[in-house]
Design an enzyme around this catalytic site. Sequence first.
Site, short mmCIF file in Angstrom:
data_model
loop_
_atom_site.label_atom_id
_atom_site.label_comp_id
_atom_site.label_asym_id
_atom_site.label_seq_id
_atom_site.Cartn_x
_atom_site.Cartn_y
_atom_site.Cartn_z
N TYR A 135 1.69 -14.55 -10.41
CA TYR A 135 1.29 -13.61 -9.35
C TYR A 135 1.20 -14.28 -7.99
O TYR A 135 1.25 -13.63 -6.96
CB TYR A 135 -0.07 -12.96 -9.68
CG TYR A 135 -0.03 -11.94 -10.79
CD1 TYR A 135 1.14 -11.69 -11.50
CD2 TYR A 135 -1.16 -11.22 -11.15
CE1 TYR A 135 1.18 -10.77 -12.54
CE2 TYR A 135 -1.13 -10.29 -12.18
CZ TYR A 135 0.05 -10.06 -12.87
OH TYR A 135 0.08 -9.14 -13.88
N LYS A 185 2.24 -18.26 -24.49
CA LYS A 185 3.60 -17.94 -24.96
C LYS A 185 4.34 -19.27 -25.02
O LYS A 185 5.39 -19.45 -24.40
CB LYS A 185 4.24 -16.94 -23.98
CG LYS A 185 5.56 -16.38 -24.41
CD LYS A 185 5.49 -15.39 -25.54
CE LYS A 185 6.87 -14.92 -25.93
NZ LYS A 185 6.88 -14.16 -27.20
N ASP A 217 2.33 -11.87 -27.52
CA ASP A 217 2.86 -10.64 -28.14
C ASP A 217 2.05 -10.29 -29.39
O ASP A 217 1.71 -9.12 -29.63
CB ASP A 217 4.36 -10.76 -28.44
CG ASP A 217 4.76 -12.11 -28.99
OD1 ASP A 217 3.94 -13.04 -28.98
OD2 ASP A 217 5.92 -12.25 -29.45
N ASP A 241 -4.15 -9.81 -17.23
CA ASP A 241 -4.10 -8.51 -16.56
C ASP A 241 -3.81 -7.43 -17.61
O ASP A 241 -4.48 -6.40 -17.70
CB ASP A 241 -2.97 -8.58 -15.51
CG ASP A 241 -2.93 -7.36 -14.60
OD1 ASP A 241 -3.81 -6.48 -14.74
OD2 ASP A 241 -2.03 -7.29 -13.76
N ASP A 245 -6.73 -4.86 -19.73
CA ASP A 245 -6.64 -3.39 -19.63
C ASP A 245 -6.49 -2.78 -21.03
O ASP A 245 -7.09 -1.75 -21.33
CB ASP A 245 -5.43 -2.98 -18.78
CG ASP A 245 -5.86 -2.61 -17.37
OD1 ASP A 245 -6.94 -3.07 -16.94
OD2 ASP A 245 -5.13 -1.87 -16.70
#
Length: 350
Positions: A135, A185, A217, A241, A245
Amino acid sequence: MKICVLPGDGIGPEIMAEAVRVLKALDLKFEMEEAHLGGCAVDAAGDPYPEATQRLAQAADAVLLGAVGGPKWDTLARELRPERGLLGIRKQLGLFANLRPAILYPELANASTLKPEVVAGLDILIVRELTGDIYFGQPRGIELRDGERYGFNTMHYTESEIRRILRVAFEAARKRSKKLCSVDKMNVLETTQLWRDVANETAPEYPDVELSHMLVDNAAMQLVRNPKQFDVMVTGNMFGDILSDEASMLTGSIGMLPSASLDSNNKGLYEPSHGSAPDIAGQGVANPLATILSAAMMLRYTFAQEAAALRIESAVKKVLAQGYRTGDIYEPGTQKVGTKAMGDAVLAAL
Ligand code: NAD
């Protein structure tokens, strides 16, 4: 204990009033000062994060925020939008650690879209790195290359950035059931191979906490398959992020979820996970519990007042058990109340 209180926009002032009443009812001495952030600050001072607010926020030990934003300010230039105020304060205060609990009180199990037996009693904490990762990485952009548009971003972390967020997560796990799952990951991304290596190197500092690793994942899948296997999860900015959520939506009750963003000295910004809910602003029906629970997180993480934090959390549990519900969590057979009456019920339970 100096608190900068930023009610913000929309339902912000209504829910903040209840959180402040709860704090004032404790046998603790706070210095609270209010200021503008977001749309109300644009209206009052022409800046979503005005200097007076900056001074107050920097001088305080903690910031308690309602929510910012609303359609009134959506058409303003980008630098004047309320969200700019939020990004500005997070950046200026160096808040790199975002803590988001996802708790589903047994009384609200029907609010989730998952089967009650899968989620009832869910209590997990997602620790997300907030100031690094793809980001913020440079270079980034969209350019013309070889006759076509080319978009690119850069994922990176330094080991010190990884270590400091892991330490926050290990410390948080220590205050809970001492289980930490680090999400990466590493099978594809070198940045997250480093993340896993640093996690393993940090673990011996916390021999009482059990560290495990999971690929992102799989973590996304396990969160809907069997979310109660998790206690504390820690991950980078982008994965966090998405997972935070996902986790908050497991509960189905956004009006219940607090959050904390901390710097390296446990100074923090505490706010509900929801937005300013312009659709119900000014009606006195918003759920104040996420903000009240954010105040409890502030007592725990910035002021080390664990007993007072638990007192507030127990009071919230009690009002739910008594059947009080705001509109967002109402179901037949319970008692629908407005914002202030919910605050009254929490005060009575305290
Ligand atoms: P929202 O969270 O404000 O609202 C989503 C839905 O949930 C709405 O139907 C709303 O009525 C309901 N809701 C939210 N909080 C509630 C509460 N405490 N009690 C009862 N119901 C509640 O999200 P949105 O509609 O996408 O965004 C509205 C505004 O809030 C936008 O301007 C957005 O930019 C801003 N926003 C701010 C923050 C923040 O301040 N941190 C976060 C998210 C969105």
